[in-house]
Design an enzyme around this catalytic site. Structure first.
Site, PDB file in Angstrom:
ATOM      1  N   GLU A  66      -2.940   3.421  -3.949  1.00 24.87           N
ATOM      2  CA  GLU A  66      -2.454   2.547  -4.119  1.00 24.87           C
ATOM      3  C   GLU A  66      -1.905   2.046  -5.645  1.00 24.87           C
ATOM      4  O   GLU A  66      -0.980   1.558  -5.653  1.00 24.87           O
ATOM      5  CB  GLU A  66      -3.271   1.002  -3.637  1.00 24.87           C
ATOM      6  CG  GLU A  66      -3.789   1.321  -2.158  1.00 24.87           C
ATOM      7  CD  GLU A  66      -2.541   0.830  -1.314  1.00 24.87           C
ATOM      8  OE1 GLU A  66      -1.387   0.673  -1.722  1.00 24.87           O
ATOM      9  OE2 GLU A  66      -2.639   1.035  -0.006  1.00 24.87           O
TER      10      GLU A  66
ATOM     11  N   ASP B 124       1.193   9.796   7.016  1.00 27.05           N
ATOM     12  CA  ASP B 124       2.701   9.525   6.891  1.00 27.05           C
ATOM     13  C   ASP B 124       3.146   9.965   5.604  1.00 27.05           C
ATOM     14  O   ASP B 124       4.061  10.891   5.924  1.00 27.05           O
ATOM     15  CB  ASP B 124       2.707   7.961   6.906  1.00 27.05           C
ATOM     16  CG  ASP B 124       1.767   7.047   6.304  1.00 27.05           C
ATOM     17  OD1 ASP B 124       0.846   7.780   5.533  1.00 27.05           O
ATOM     18  OD2 ASP B 124       1.554   5.825   6.642  1.00 27.05           O
TER      19      ASP B 124
END
Ligand code: DMJ
Length: 639
Positions: free
Chosen positions: A268, A401
């Site tokens: 993140e 992903d």
């Protein structure tokens, strides 16, 4: 003590003081302690001190001073506070670790070294690479020492980079119809509304809570603040929200504190903070964004100190300690996390002239290209200790992903020179097509998940980015393959659109299924929410740019209307708890990616193609644009 007692004509000091034997012993112990202390204090004096030069030989002085500065730099993360450091470096200052201004040939040599460096040696616990915190760095296998020790200050040639772009970053604004312009302006207004409310109620916190009108800090960013500021910067700039951009920039200059001590998600922090700062630097040339990105990048390096060099998922930005997520199988690292660093880390090397960042991600590439893939698929959990898969769960959605996304984008960002990335992408997509792509009874194409050979017929909202990714890859293929992939991309995007169209709010659920009679709808209560995610509009944007089929703009506009109707509240935008309810409850969270991604992709959908042209930029997985190398910078990451 012998000397003191035998001095002629003078009784020893302890004797002169009339002390008994145990007292003498204690006195001498105290005296020797005092002497040691005084000697030790010499090391704390600056190198220039006369006393230091008098008592310590030259070499000892140098090494004492370097070790003291090394330890203070490794301690600085936790101990240094705003009062100790200037909050923003002077605009022209180089970052503290900036490497070399080196002549071109030397730079090339170092880059070649980075390219050739093998995986980090397996180190025993406690060895240099295992030291937590500070700046422990692997020596390149070639034996070329780390850049900062050998080279003069390096300066990235920003003007040269800007000249290499084929389109103005904010486009030429020609040939658009009034309706498209009006829609784009509406999205710009939404961005302003989202920013203004964040600024009013939550500036300096990570995200806005629009119902309670306060800020949210969360636990993903290790004490870093202002996630929404950093995520919003490039969107504000692209939308020409000049005043708001200046507000955000000022916050970065005055209040963005990197000396924090908390547990952060490596992934993140990389995609939001480093991605956002890098993109804004490339768009504006403002040094503050570059220096903050590089400084933060250095703080992430200790996470790579594992036996394989595969980083762990969580890092304490102060101490440099890192570990795996508690929920990740057997201490494993997550494919979508360690596989989503490549683009940003190549740019960190490019901007600093320091190959260490590129080395780290090229090593990840090496480990992944060597490990055996079940049926050609990449499972989501890998041990950072052994470099083997821990569990056979494969997904193009959550946990997997953006690893696939970064393969094709690495190739594009290298101006199509990184052929290893392209091959890995092609092979992975072939395995996905063969094993995971399915058609529902109602004719909808979807990508299932795979658990040890058994298919789970569900798609997460996250997996909807894949329409855009496959279209982007297809654009650069030829013949039958190009057509097949373009059709697959369009079908997946259409399925994701169905997941929106089949809900009462016209927004899509977190996950939708294709079993037990369901077709692109959520079957579990826990999967009915929508948290302002971007993946579906991301695919609309790519498909629009690559096909110019008006249905993608039409679908994008449906999303704008649904957001306005169900997510806009008095003080910002909020996620909703149930997309199948016409009166959905709000989750009281304006996610930072709503400003970074959802609104940016919607805006670009209604722009001309030359705004952040796909010929010049790739978007990182948080929609922060990073430039394609039309000059020579991608050399740093070539295998
Ligand atoms: C974003 O932070 C990024 O797109 C990431 O890759 C996946 N999740 C969110 C948005 O849904």
């Amino acid at each position: 003590m012998v000397v003191l007692r035998k001095l002629p004509g003078m009784p020893g000091w302890p004797a002169a003081l009339g002390l008994r034997l145990p007292q003498k012993f204690l006195f001498l112990l105290f005296l020797s302690g005092l002497l040691t202390l005084c000697f030790g204090a010499l090391f704390l004096l600056p190198d220039s001190s006369r006393f230091k030069r008098l008592f310590l030989p030259r070499r000892a002085t140098a090494s004492a001073s370097s070790s003291s500065s090394a330890s203070s730099s490794s301690a600085s993360s936790s101990s240094t506070r705003d009062t100790d450091l200037p909050r923003s470096p002077p605009a022209a200052a180089e970052p503290r670790h900036a490497s070399p201004a080196a002549p071109r040939r030397l730079r090339e040599k170092l880059r070649t070294a980075a390219r050739m460096a093998g995986p980090p040696a397996r180190t025993a616990p406690g060895s240099r690479q295992q030291v937590q915190g500070g700046e422990s760095r692997a020596q390149p296998a070639s034996g070329v020492p780390p850049a900062r020790e050998t080279r003069a200050p390096f300066r990235f040639d920003y003007e040269r980079f800007r000249r290499s772009l084929r389109h103005p970053v904010r486009g030429g604004r020609t040939g658009e119809d009034p309706e498209t312009r009006a829609r784009r302006m509406k999205i710009k207004e939404m961005m302003k509304f989202a920013w203004d409310n964040y600024k009013q109620y939550a500036l300096g916190k990570n995200e806005l809570r629009p119902l309670t009108k306060n800020g949210h800090i969360g636990n993903m960013f290790g004490g870093l603040r202002g996630a929404t500021v950093i995520d919003a910067l490039d969107t504000l700039y692209i939308m020409e929200l000049e005043e708001e951009f200046q507000e955000a920039k000022q916050w970065v200059e005055k209040s963005f504190d990197l000396n924090v001590n908390g547990e952060a998600s490596l992934f993140e922090v990389n995609i939001r903070y480093i991605g956002g700062l890098l993109a804004t630097y490339y768009l504006t040339g403002e040094e503050v964004f570059k220096s903050k990105a590089l400084e933060l990048g250095e703080k992430l390096l200790p996470a790579f100190n594992t036996p394989t060099g595969i980083p762990r998922g969580v890092i304490n930005l102060g101490s440099g300690m890192s570990w795996s997520w508690g929920w990740a199988s057997a201490g494993s690292s997550i494919l979508a996390e360690f596989g989503t660093l490549h683009l940003e880390f190549l740019h960190l090397s490019e901007l600093s002239g320091n190959p260490v960042f590129a080395e780290k991600v090229m090593n990840i590439r090496r480990v992944l290209s060597r490990v055996e893939k079940p049926q050609g698929l990449y499972p989501n959990f890998l041990s950072p200790v052994t470099g083997s898969w821990v569990q056979h769960h494969v997904s193009i959605g959550g946990l997997g992903d953006s690893f696939y996304e970064y393969l094709i984008k690495s190739w594009l960002m290298s101006d199509k020179k990184d052929s290893e990335a392209k091959k890995m992408y092609d092979d992975a997509l072939e395995a996905i097509e063969k094993h995971l792509v399915k058609k529902s009874a109602g004719g909808l194409t979807y990508i299932a998940e795979w658990r040890g050979g058994i298919l789970d017929h569900k798609m997460g909202h996250l997996a909807c980015f894949s329409g855009g990714m496959i279209a982007l890859g297809a654009e650069h293929s030829a013949g039958e393959r190009r057509q097949r992939h373009m059709e697959l991309a369009a079908e997946i995007t259409s399925t994701c659109h169905e997941s929106y169209a089949r809900s009462d709010t016209k927004l899509g659920p977190e996950a939708f299924r294709f079993d037990a009679g369901s077709e692109a709808t959520a079957t579990r209560l826990s999967e009915r929410y929508y948290i302002l995610r971007p993946e579906v509009v991301e695919s609309y944007m790519y498909l629009w740019r690559l096909t110019h089929d008006p249905k993608y703009r039409h679908w994008g506009w449906e999303v704008v209307q649904a957001l306005e109707k169900h997510c806009r509240v008095e003080a910002g935008f909020s996620g909703i708890r149930d997309v199948y309810s016409t009166t959905p409850g709000h989750d009281n969270m304006q996610q930072s990616f709503f400003l970074a991604e959802t609104l940016k992709y919607l805006y670009l959908l209604f722009c001309e193609d030359d705004v952040l042209s796909l010929e010049d930029w790739v978007f990182n997985t948080e929609a922060h644009p990073l430039p394609i190398n039309h000059t020579d910078f991608k050399a740093a990451g070539q295998p």
